[in-house]
Design a protein around this motif. Sequence first.
Motif, short mmCIF file in Angstrom:
data_model
loop_
_atom_site.label_atom_id
_atom_site.label_comp_id
_atom_site.label_asym_id
_atom_site.label_seq_id
_atom_site.Cartn_x
_atom_site.Cartn_y
_atom_site.Cartn_z
N ILE A 52 0.92 -1.32 0.15
CA ILE A 52 0.02 -0.03 0.12
C ILE A 52 0.91 1.30 0.02
CG2 ILE A 52 -1.76 1.43 1.19
CD1 ILE A 52 -3.06 -1.14 0.12
N THR A 53 0.67 2.11 -0.76
CA THR A 53 1.19 3.62 -1.00
C THR A 53 0.19 4.78 -0.90
OG1 THR A 53 3.21 2.74 -2.31
CG2 THR A 53 2.65 5.02 -2.33
N LYS A 54 0.41 5.57 -0.14
CA LYS A 54 -0.54 6.61 -0.21
C LYS A 54 0.08 7.98 -0.30
CE LYS A 54 -4.43 8.71 0.38
NZ LYS A 54 -5.71 8.65 -0.71
N ILE A 55 -0.19 8.73 -1.24
CA ILE A 55 0.41 10.04 -1.58
C ILE A 55 -0.62 11.05 -1.70
CG2 ILE A 55 1.77 11.20 -3.64
CD1 ILE A 55 3.08 8.39 -4.43
N TYR A 56 -0.25 12.08 -0.94
CA TYR A 56 -1.31 13.39 -1.14
C TYR A 56 -0.73 14.49 -2.02
CZ TYR A 56 -3.80 11.38 2.74
OH TYR A 56 -4.70 10.55 3.76
N ARG A 57 -1.42 15.07 -2.70
CA ARG A 57 -0.79 16.13 -3.59
C ARG A 57 -1.01 17.51 -2.71
NH1 ARG A 57 1.58 13.38 -7.24
NH2 ARG A 57 0.47 11.69 -7.91
N THR A 58 0.23 18.29 -2.71
CA THR A 58 0.20 19.29 -1.65
C THR A 58 0.70 20.67 -2.69
OG1 THR A 58 2.52 19.20 -1.18
CG2 THR A 58 0.61 18.00 0.11
N ARG A 59 0.74 21.76 -2.33
CA ARG A 59 1.13 23.00 -2.94
C ARG A 59 2.69 22.91 -3.59
NH1 ARG A 59 -1.82 28.17 -0.21
NH2 ARG A 59 -3.97 27.39 -0.56
N VAL A 60 3.25 22.10 -2.52
CA VAL A 60 4.81 21.95 -2.73
C VAL A 60 5.12 20.52 -3.18
CG1 VAL A 60 5.39 23.51 -1.03
CG2 VAL A 60 5.43 21.15 -0.25
N GLY A 61 4.04 19.95 -3.74
CA GLY A 61 4.61 18.73 -4.41
C GLY A 61 3.92 17.49 -3.78
N PRO A 62 4.12 16.10 -4.38
CA PRO A 62 3.52 15.12 -3.90
C PRO A 62 4.10 14.82 -2.39
CG PRO A 62 5.00 14.63 -5.49
CD PRO A 62 4.99 15.96 -5.64
N HIS A 63 3.04 14.24 -1.43
CA HIS A 63 3.63 13.88 0.00
C HIS A 63 3.52 12.53 0.20
CE1 HIS A 63 4.57 13.76 4.04
NE2 HIS A 63 3.29 13.88 4.58
N ARG A 64 4.43 11.41 0.14
CA ARG A 64 4.07 10.23 0.49
C ARG A 64 3.93 9.86 1.95
NH1 ARG A 64 5.89 6.14 -3.28
NH2 ARG A 64 6.55 7.68 -4.83
N ARG A 99 -7.78 4.69 8.20
CA ARG A 99 -8.96 4.89 7.03
C ARG A 99 -8.78 4.22 5.89
NH1 ARG A 99 -7.56 10.52 8.58
NH2 ARG A 99 -6.58 10.71 6.67
N ILE A 100 -7.47 3.78 5.53
CA ILE A 100 -7.44 2.83 4.32
C ILE A 100 -7.96 1.54 4.64
CG2 ILE A 100 -5.82 1.63 2.82
CD1 ILE A 100 -4.33 4.51 2.95
N VAL A 101 -7.62 0.84 5.85
CA VAL A 101 -8.15 -0.54 6.49
C VAL A 101 -9.51 -0.57 6.23
CG1 VAL A 101 -8.26 -1.71 8.58
CG2 VAL A 101 -6.06 -0.86 7.85
N SER A 102 -10.30 0.52 6.65
CA SER A 102 -11.66 0.61 6.94
C SER A 102 -12.44 0.87 5.57
CB SER A 102 -12.29 1.64 7.94
OG SER A 102 -11.87 2.95 7.46
N GLY A 103 -11.59 1.25 4.56
CA GLY A 103 -12.30 1.58 3.42
C GLY A 103 -12.81 3.22 3.16
N ALA A 104 -12.47 4.07 4.18
CA ALA A 104 -12.91 5.44 4.39
C ALA A 104 -12.34 6.13 3.16
CB ALA A 104 -12.92 5.81 5.77
N GLU A 105 -10.97 5.60 2.91
CA GLU A 105 -10.15 6.46 2.03
C GLU A 105 -9.23 5.19 1.36
OE1 GLU A 105 -6.52 9.59 2.28
OE2 GLU A 105 -8.10 9.31 3.93
N GLU A 106 -9.13 5.74 0.06
CA GLU A 106 -8.52 4.71 -1.01
C GLU A 106 -7.07 4.99 -0.87
OE1 GLU A 106 -9.68 2.19 -2.65
OE2 GLU A 106 -11.37 2.64 -1.35
N PRO A 107 -6.19 3.99 -1.07
CA PRO A 107 -4.77 4.12 -1.34
C PRO A 107 -4.54 4.57 -2.68
CG PRO A 107 -5.38 1.78 -1.78
CD PRO A 107 -6.57 2.42 -0.95
N THR A 108 -3.16 5.14 -2.86
CA THR A 108 -2.98 5.50 -4.11
C THR A 108 -2.55 4.23 -5.15
OG1 THR A 108 -1.86 7.67 -3.32
CG2 THR A 108 -1.26 6.94 -5.50
N ARG A 109 -1.67 3.47 -4.20
CA ARG A 109 -1.63 1.96 -5.22
C ARG A 109 -1.52 1.13 -4.02
NH1 ARG A 109 2.74 5.34 -7.38
NH2 ARG A 109 4.27 4.50 -5.79
#
Length: 221
Positions: free
Chosen positions: A11-23, A53-63
């Motif tokens: 599982i990888t989770k990346i958020y997009r921020t103003r300064v670039g991707p945050h892993r 949140r990813i475990v519960s399904g409330a949020e999806e992983p990036t990969r």
Amino acid sequence: MTPGPIILENITKIYRTRVGPHRVLDNVSLTIQPGDKIGVLGPNGAGKSTLVRIVSGAEEPTRGKITRGMSISWPMGFVGGFQSSLTGYDNFKFICRVYGENAKELYPFVQDFSELGHFLREPVRSYSSGMRARLAFAISMAIDFDCLIIDEVIAVGDKHFQEKSRTELLERRKHKTMVIITHEMHFIRENCNLVYVVRGGELHRFEDIEEGICFHESAFG
């Protein structure tokens, strides 16, 4: 049906921020077996809540891939799923429809446990954060989930409500699978059989609870 494991693979989770991707999570894996009591530790901002949140399904992983062999509650500290223009009661009925539960049968428990009184018939937008958490906790307890996701919710409310919540979780629901985020190390010691520490995007597994706690605390040394 007999519950099966929850498996997170790469599982990888990346958020997009103003300064670039945050892993936040970087290619992490874990398996939760039925009956496990797992404590999730890590510095603030490390990704603990993202993981559950990813475990519960409330949020999806990036990969990555997730296999869920048991029913899972939403994170009990997560109240973002409520429709604020609806009453607490109407939100409760909607959730029951989603999970195929009988709202009429479960309502007395939710009414009694949440201690919201007439506010159950008021719009959720009028609730304090604590009232929302009480409602979310009561509904989580009313629906018979196999796995309970706990994100510091036992700190909600006054001492009476906290004790009632602990009793409901740790005595009446002690047979349930649990994934727990808490800063209370004594709670981890007393109730968990595994510890996962989130640090630097990685996930570290410990069967020795004290070893896991020491590893977690070393981040602040």
